[in-house]
Design a protein around this motif. Structure first.
Motif, PDB file in Angstrom:
ATOM      1  N   LEU A 179       0.820  -1.207   0.000  1.00  0.00           N
ATOM      2  CA  LEU A 179       0.000   0.000   0.000  1.00  0.00           C
ATOM      3  C   LEU A 179       0.855   1.258   0.000  1.00  0.00           C
ATOM      4  O   LEU A 179       0.635   2.178  -0.794  1.00  0.00           O
ATOM      5  CB  LEU A 179      -0.903   0.003   1.228  1.00  0.00           C
ATOM      6  CG  LEU A 179      -2.221  -0.774   1.112  1.00  0.00           C
ATOM      7  CD1 LEU A 179      -2.935  -0.764   2.440  1.00  0.00           C
ATOM      8  CD2 LEU A 179      -3.095  -0.202   0.017  1.00  0.00           C
ATOM      9  N   PHE A 180       1.804   1.337   0.907  1.00  0.00           N
ATOM     10  CA  PHE A 180       2.560   2.571   1.112  1.00  0.00           C
ATOM     11  C   PHE A 180       3.977   2.501   0.572  1.00  0.00           C
ATOM     12  O   PHE A 180       4.655   3.515   0.523  1.00  0.00           O
ATOM     13  CB  PHE A 180       2.616   2.903   2.609  1.00  0.00           C
ATOM     14  CG  PHE A 180       1.265   3.003   3.243  1.00  0.00           C
ATOM     15  CD1 PHE A 180       0.838   2.048   4.152  1.00  0.00           C
ATOM     16  CD2 PHE A 180       0.407   4.030   2.918  1.00  0.00           C
ATOM     17  CE1 PHE A 180      -0.420   2.125   4.731  1.00  0.00           C
ATOM     18  CE2 PHE A 180      -0.852   4.121   3.482  1.00  0.00           C
ATOM     19  CZ  PHE A 180      -1.274   3.176   4.391  1.00  0.00           C
ATOM     20  N   GLY A 181       4.423   1.346   0.186  1.00  0.00           N
ATOM     21  CA  GLY A 181       5.784   1.221  -0.303  1.00  0.00           C
ATOM     22  C   GLY A 181       6.747   0.917   0.815  1.00  0.00           C
ATOM     23  O   GLY A 181       6.528   1.261   1.981  1.00  0.00           O
TER      24      GLY A 181
ATOM     25  N   SER B 133      11.189   0.613   1.194  1.00  0.00           N
ATOM     26  CA  SER B 133      12.445   0.691   0.459  1.00  0.00           C
ATOM     27  C   SER B 133      13.596   0.803   1.442  1.00  0.00           C
ATOM     28  O   SER B 133      13.446   1.353   2.545  1.00  0.00           O
ATOM     29  CB  SER B 133      12.424   1.914  -0.471  1.00  0.00           C
ATOM     30  OG  SER B 133      13.687   2.117  -1.048  1.00  0.00           O
TER      31      SER B 133
ATOM     32  N   ASP C 269      18.356   5.071   1.322  1.00  0.00           N
ATOM     33  CA  ASP C 269      18.706   6.022   2.365  1.00  0.00           C
ATOM     34  C   ASP C 269      18.279   7.416   1.908  1.00  0.00           C
ATOM     35  O   ASP C 269      18.861   7.971   0.976  1.00  0.00           O
ATOM     36  CB  ASP C 269      20.218   5.962   2.599  1.00  0.00           C
ATOM     37  CG  ASP C 269      20.639   6.793   3.800  1.00  0.00           C
ATOM     38  OD1 ASP C 269      21.849   7.051   3.928  1.00  0.00           O
ATOM     39  OD2 ASP C 269      19.763   7.169   4.592  1.00  0.00           O
TER      40      ASP C 269
ATOM     41  N   ASP D  28      16.749  11.372   3.204  1.00  0.00           N
ATOM     42  CA  ASP D  28      16.527  12.326   4.307  1.00  0.00           C
ATOM     43  C   ASP D  28      15.406  13.278   3.921  1.00  0.00           C
ATOM     44  O   ASP D  28      15.310  13.711   2.768  1.00  0.00           O
ATOM     45  CB  ASP D  28      17.798  13.151   4.583  1.00  0.00           C
ATOM     46  CG  ASP D  28      18.876  12.294   5.202  1.00  0.00           C
ATOM     47  OD1 ASP D  28      20.058  12.635   5.058  1.00  0.00           O
ATOM     48  OD2 ASP D  28      18.525  11.271   5.823  1.00  0.00           O
ATOM     49  N   GLU D  29      14.622  13.615   4.899  1.00  0.00           N
ATOM     50  CA  GLU D  29      13.560  14.593   4.658  1.00  0.00           C
ATOM     51  C   GLU D  29      13.986  15.905   5.287  1.00  0.00           C
ATOM     52  O   GLU D  29      14.386  15.949   6.463  1.00  0.00           O
ATOM     53  CB  GLU D  29      12.244  14.115   5.276  1.00  0.00           C
ATOM     54  CG  GLU D  29      11.060  14.993   4.849  1.00  0.00           C
ATOM     55  CD  GLU D  29       9.730  14.415   5.284  1.00  0.00           C
ATOM     56  OE1 GLU D  29       9.189  13.575   4.540  1.00  0.00           O
ATOM     57  OE2 GLU D  29       9.257  14.799   6.358  1.00  0.00           O
TER      58      GLU D  29
ATOM     59  N   ALA E  68       1.998   6.608  -1.051  1.00  0.00           N
ATOM     60  CA  ALA E  68       2.367   5.458  -1.880  1.00  0.00           C
ATOM     61  C   ALA E  68       3.833   5.591  -2.261  1.00  0.00           C
ATOM     62  O   ALA E  68       4.518   6.537  -1.876  1.00  0.00           O
ATOM     63  CB  ALA E  68       1.486   5.374  -3.116  1.00  0.00           C
ATOM     64  N   SER E  69       4.302   4.624  -3.028  1.00  0.00           N
ATOM     65  CA  SER E  69       5.708   4.628  -3.420  1.00  0.00           C
ATOM     66  C   SER E  69       5.894   5.389  -4.715  1.00  0.00           C
ATOM     67  O   SER E  69       4.984   5.502  -5.542  1.00  0.00           O
ATOM     68  CB  SER E  69       6.216   3.194  -3.587  1.00  0.00           C
ATOM     69  OG  SER E  69       5.498   2.555  -4.621  1.00  0.00           O
TER      70      SER E  69
ATOM     71  N   THR F 251      12.707  15.521   0.045  1.00  0.00           N
ATOM     72  CA  THR F 251      13.311  14.224   0.356  1.00  0.00           C
ATOM     73  C   THR F 251      14.572  14.095  -0.469  1.00  0.00           C
ATOM     74  O   THR F 251      14.522  14.077  -1.698  1.00  0.00           O
ATOM     75  CB  THR F 251      12.347  13.077   0.018  1.00  0.00           C
ATOM     76  OG1 THR F 251      11.140  13.247   0.768  1.00  0.00           O
ATOM     77  CG2 THR F 251      12.973  11.739   0.352  1.00  0.00           C
ATOM     78  N   HIS F 252      15.726  14.038   0.216  1.00  0.00           N
ATOM     79  CA  HIS F 252      17.026  14.017  -0.462  1.00  0.00           C
ATOM     80  C   HIS F 252      17.545  12.589  -0.580  1.00  0.00           C
ATOM     81  O   HIS F 252      17.467  11.816   0.363  1.00  0.00           O
ATOM     82  CB  HIS F 252      18.043  14.831   0.329  1.00  0.00           C
ATOM     83  CG  HIS F 252      17.799  16.301   0.277  1.00  0.00           C
ATOM     84  ND1 HIS F 252      18.410  17.119  -0.649  1.00  0.00           N
ATOM     85  CD2 HIS F 252      17.007  17.095   1.027  1.00  0.00           C
ATOM     86  CE1 HIS F 252      18.009  18.366  -0.457  1.00  0.00           C
ATOM     87  NE2 HIS F 252      17.152  18.387   0.550  1.00  0.00           N
ATOM     88  N   PHE F 253      18.102  12.286  -1.707  1.00  0.00           N
ATOM     89  CA  PHE F 253      18.776  10.997  -1.875  1.00  0.00           C
ATOM     90  C   PHE F 253      19.776  11.145  -3.011  1.00  0.00           C
ATOM     91  O   PHE F 253      19.677  12.063  -3.831  1.00  0.00           O
ATOM     92  CB  PHE F 253      17.789   9.856  -2.153  1.00  0.00           C
ATOM     93  CG  PHE F 253      16.898  10.081  -3.342  1.00  0.00           C
ATOM     94  CD1 PHE F 253      15.751  10.867  -3.216  1.00  0.00           C
ATOM     95  CD2 PHE F 253      17.190   9.532  -4.567  1.00  0.00           C
ATOM     96  CE1 PHE F 253      14.929  11.091  -4.308  1.00  0.00           C
ATOM     97  CE2 PHE F 253      16.363   9.755  -5.659  1.00  0.00           C
ATOM     98  CZ  PHE F 253      15.233  10.534  -5.539  1.00  0.00           C
TER      99      PHE F 253
ATOM    100  N   VAL G 110      15.391   3.693  -8.249  1.00  0.00           N
ATOM    101  CA  VAL G 110      15.266   3.891  -6.806  1.00  0.00           C
ATOM    102  C   VAL G 110      13.789   4.047  -6.469  1.00  0.00           C
ATOM    103  O   VAL G 110      13.014   4.589  -7.265  1.00  0.00           O
ATOM    104  CB  VAL G 110      16.085   5.111  -6.347  1.00  0.00           C
ATOM    105  CG1 VAL G 110      15.582   6.394  -6.994  1.00  0.00           C
ATOM    106  CG2 VAL G 110      16.049   5.239  -4.835  1.00  0.00           C
ATOM    107  N   TYR G 111      13.404   3.525  -5.301  1.00  0.00           N
ATOM    108  CA  TYR G 111      12.027   3.626  -4.831  1.00  0.00           C
ATOM    109  C   TYR G 111      11.996   4.470  -3.557  1.00  0.00           C
ATOM    110  O   TYR G 111      12.802   4.262  -2.643  1.00  0.00           O
ATOM    111  CB  TYR G 111      11.445   2.249  -4.527  1.00  0.00           C
ATOM    112  CG  TYR G 111      11.161   1.405  -5.745  1.00  0.00           C
ATOM    113  CD1 TYR G 111      12.176   0.678  -6.360  1.00  0.00           C
ATOM    114  CD2 TYR G 111       9.880   1.327  -6.273  1.00  0.00           C
ATOM    115  CE1 TYR G 111      11.908  -0.094  -7.477  1.00  0.00           C
ATOM    116  CE2 TYR G 111       9.607   0.547  -7.384  1.00  0.00           C
ATOM    117  CZ  TYR G 111      10.624  -0.155  -7.987  1.00  0.00           C
ATOM    118  OH  TYR G 111      10.355  -0.923  -9.091  1.00  0.00           O
ATOM    119  N   LEU G 112      11.083   5.381  -3.488  1.00  0.00           N
ATOM    120  CA  LEU G 112      10.835   6.137  -2.263  1.00  0.00           C
ATOM    121  C   LEU G 112       9.488   5.676  -1.709  1.00  0.00           C
ATOM    122  O   LEU G 112       8.513   5.561  -2.462  1.00  0.00           O
ATOM    123  CB  LEU G 112      10.788   7.638  -2.537  1.00  0.00           C
ATOM    124  CG  LEU G 112      12.051   8.245  -3.154  1.00  0.00           C
ATOM    125  CD1 LEU G 112      11.858   9.733  -3.391  1.00  0.00           C
ATOM    126  CD2 LEU G 112      13.251   8.013  -2.246  1.00  0.00           C
ATOM    127  N   SER G 113       9.448   5.413  -0.412  1.00  0.00           N
ATOM    128  CA  SER G 113       8.221   4.874   0.167  1.00  0.00           C
ATOM    129  C   SER G 113       7.499   5.938   0.973  1.00  0.00           C
ATOM    130  O   SER G 113       8.091   6.896   1.476  1.00  0.00           O
ATOM    131  CB  SER G 113       8.558   3.677   1.068  1.00  0.00           C
ATOM    132  OG  SER G 113       9.435   4.070   2.101  1.00  0.00           O
ATOM    133  N   GLY G 114       6.194   5.761   1.084  1.00  0.00           N
ATOM    134  CA  GLY G 114       5.373   6.636   1.923  1.00  0.00           C
ATOM    135  C   GLY G 114       5.329   8.081   1.463  1.00  0.00           C
ATOM    136  O   GLY G 114       5.235   8.987   2.286  1.00  0.00           O
TER     137      GLY G 114
END
Lengths: 60, 469
Positions: free
Chosen positions: A21-23, A25, A28, A30-31, B331-332, B361-363, B388-392
């Motif tokens: 549902l939400f993924g 991963s 790495d 950062d927010e 979602a992702s 969101t940094h990556f 690359v996958y980002l979640s949420g």
């Protein structure tokens, strides 16, 4: 083991449903909040100070 | 040329050399003995013969059975080659009945057996000989005939026989040759020091079947494993039994029940995981929201001659147009980058910025690809693409900030997809569900290794080498 396995299976299936549902991963990331709006006009002026700048070289 | 087969059970016969240099064949499975006519020291005519249904191991002719030499012992004889077959125990009975120490001798049957004592005559009957004399004769006869109780002749180790009883198949566990060295107590049969027997144990946990063979008889016993607490309460003993040590031959494997249960639940759980994944994948949006191509140009934004470059200059940094990540739940997000790097690298700093909340969101991703030819063999390392996958990621309007660093110039394309399911989640969930399988199997097998460690068929072999490096 047979008494605990149903709980283990339920936990794994719950995690799978949440991940679908939400993924999920291992990336790495950062927010950072409050990114200045001027970055759109001058993207090179903004670099997060929360990240450690590194990269590696590979190959022969 | 195949070895001759036992007339009784068709197992391959084995040849043993007796003390006087005569070779006789015996069956390691049913312990019968075959004598060629040239091996016999006495003549063994059979009375009232009839076909026995067995075949001669020498020429395949049908054997005839009948009582041997006026005794009550039934033997089989080949009508063509004259060889004699005696089942297990019949050799000793025949020697006793005929009053001879040995049935075999060099030169074959040259003399008639000593006459049996007539009724009413004096003189000792072989069966009525004094006990020391009888024991001496028995010991001598045992030395002359093939002796089963030698470590080299445990054929059960090789053939691993089974016994079928009441719709169960019992596996051979151990063969031993116990000898009475001390007697204490009351017994329903006569026991004396020096008595020997051959015992064979077969198991089908929790059941056990034992065979005990002596000169006189063959006994079968059936048993069932009892827990120590059952034995304790059966005898009405107080307190608790001592802790068991080791593993009994017929002790039930306590992990088999777990294995069956985990197997059933695991199968159901893996099927449920597959169903969940299919359900969520079918409802996922999988919507491409942005696609663009960019260049990392070393010459871009170069300062004028004589002007030092600004430490904050990033002439190749880009900001993408805004795109919508629409939906009711987080979602992702999948970000796929494809480049044309050639024996170089490209380092990309990404920031996915929410245009409404100014949260980023940094990556960072590094993409490198090298290839060449060494000694005529081509090689390659790395990849020109990255995912690359980002979640949420919460729904909203976003844009991407991309700041590249590079070795040489390169171009790259970026594609952003919203709510993209990953089959990796299914594989990871299945692996987690199967971990208990391995744990239970390891415990179950460890128990079986312990059970069979003291048997004639250990599951693991321990090296006796003293010079292990």
């Amino acid at each position: 083991m047979k008494r605990w396995y149903p709980f283990w299976a339920a936990a794994v299936l719950g995690w799978l449903a949440w991940a679908c549902l939400f993924g999920f991963s291992f990336t790495d990331a950062d927010e950072v909040k409050s990114v200045p709006k001027s970055v759109r006009n001058n993207p090179g002026s903004y670099r997060s100070h929360y990240r450690y700048y590194y990269h590696t070289h590979t190959g022969k | 040329m195949s070895s001759p087969q036992c007339p009784g059970c068709q197992a391959p016969l084995e040849t043993r050399r007796l003390d006087d240099g005569i070779d006789v064949d015996f069956c390691p499975s049913c312990y019968g003995v075959w004598y060629d006519v040239s091996d016999l020291a006495i003549d063994l005519p059979l009375d009232a013969t009839r076909e026995s249904g067995r075949l001669c191991p020498r020429d395949g002719a049908g054997l005839l059975e009948g009582k041997a030499a006026g005794t009550e012992v039934v033997a089989d004889r080949c009508p063509t080659c004259g060889g004699v077959w005696l089942d297990a125990g019949e050799v000793q009975k025949l020697r006793q009945a005929l009053g001879v120490d040995n049935l075999v001798g060099k030169g074959g049957a040259q003399s008639a057996p000593p006459p049996l004592p007539k009724k009413g005559t004096t003189g000792p009957h072989p069966a009525a000989a004094s006990r020391p004399a009888r024991e001496k004769a028995e010991r001598a006869s045992r030395r002359a005939e093939p002796r089963d109780s030698s470590s080299e002749s445990n054929a059960d180790e090789t053939y691993c026989p089974t016994v079928a009883h009441q719709e169960r198949v019992y596996q051979h566990f151990q063969t031993s040759w116990p000898k009475a060295t001390f007697v204490l107590g009351e017994f329903p049969w006569r026991v004396q020091v020096g008595d020997e027997a051959k015992t064979r144990d077969f198991i089908h946990p929790p059941f056990l079947i034992s065979q005990e063979v002596t000169k006189e008889d063959r006994t079968w016993s059936h048993g069932v494993y009892l827990e120590p607490s059952e034995v304790w309460s059966g005898f009405g003993l107080e307190g608790a039994p001592p802790e068991p040590r080791g593993t009994a031959p017929a002790q039930p494997n306590p992990h088999k029940e777990d294995w069956a249960s985990v197997g059933l639940w695991g199968t159901v759980a893996v099927a449920a995981a597959l169903g969940l994944f299919i359900l969520f994948s079918a409802s996922a949006k999988r919507r491409p929201v942005f696609s663009g191509s960019f260049a990392a140009d070393p010459a871009a934004g170069a300062p004028a001659a004589g002007v030092p470059p600004s430490p904050d200059a990033a002439p190749n940094a880009v900001v993408t147009p805004e795109f919508d990540l629409a939906g009711a739940r987080p979602a992702s997000v999948r970000i796929r980058t494809v480049t044309n790097v050639e024996n170089s690298w490209l380092f990309l700093r990404f920031a996915l910025v929410n245009a409404e909340t100014d949260t980023a969101t940094h990556f960072e991703r590094e993409i490198s690809y090298y290839h060449g030819v060494d000694d005529g063999e081509s090689w390659s390392e790395g990849s020109r693409s990255d995912t690359v996958y980002l979640s949420g990621v919460r729904p909203g309007r976003y844009y991407l900030l991309i700041d590249p660093e590079f070795d040489r110039g390169a171009s790259y394309a970026v594609e952003v997809t919203w709510d993209q399911p990953r089959i990796f989640h299914l594989f990871l969930a299945s692996a987690l569900l199967l971990i208990p399988f391995g744990w239970v199997y390891a415990r179950m097998r460890s128990f079986e290794v312990s059970r069979w460690a003291e048997s004639d068929h250990p599951m693991t072999q321990v090296s006796d080498d003293e010079d292990d490096e």
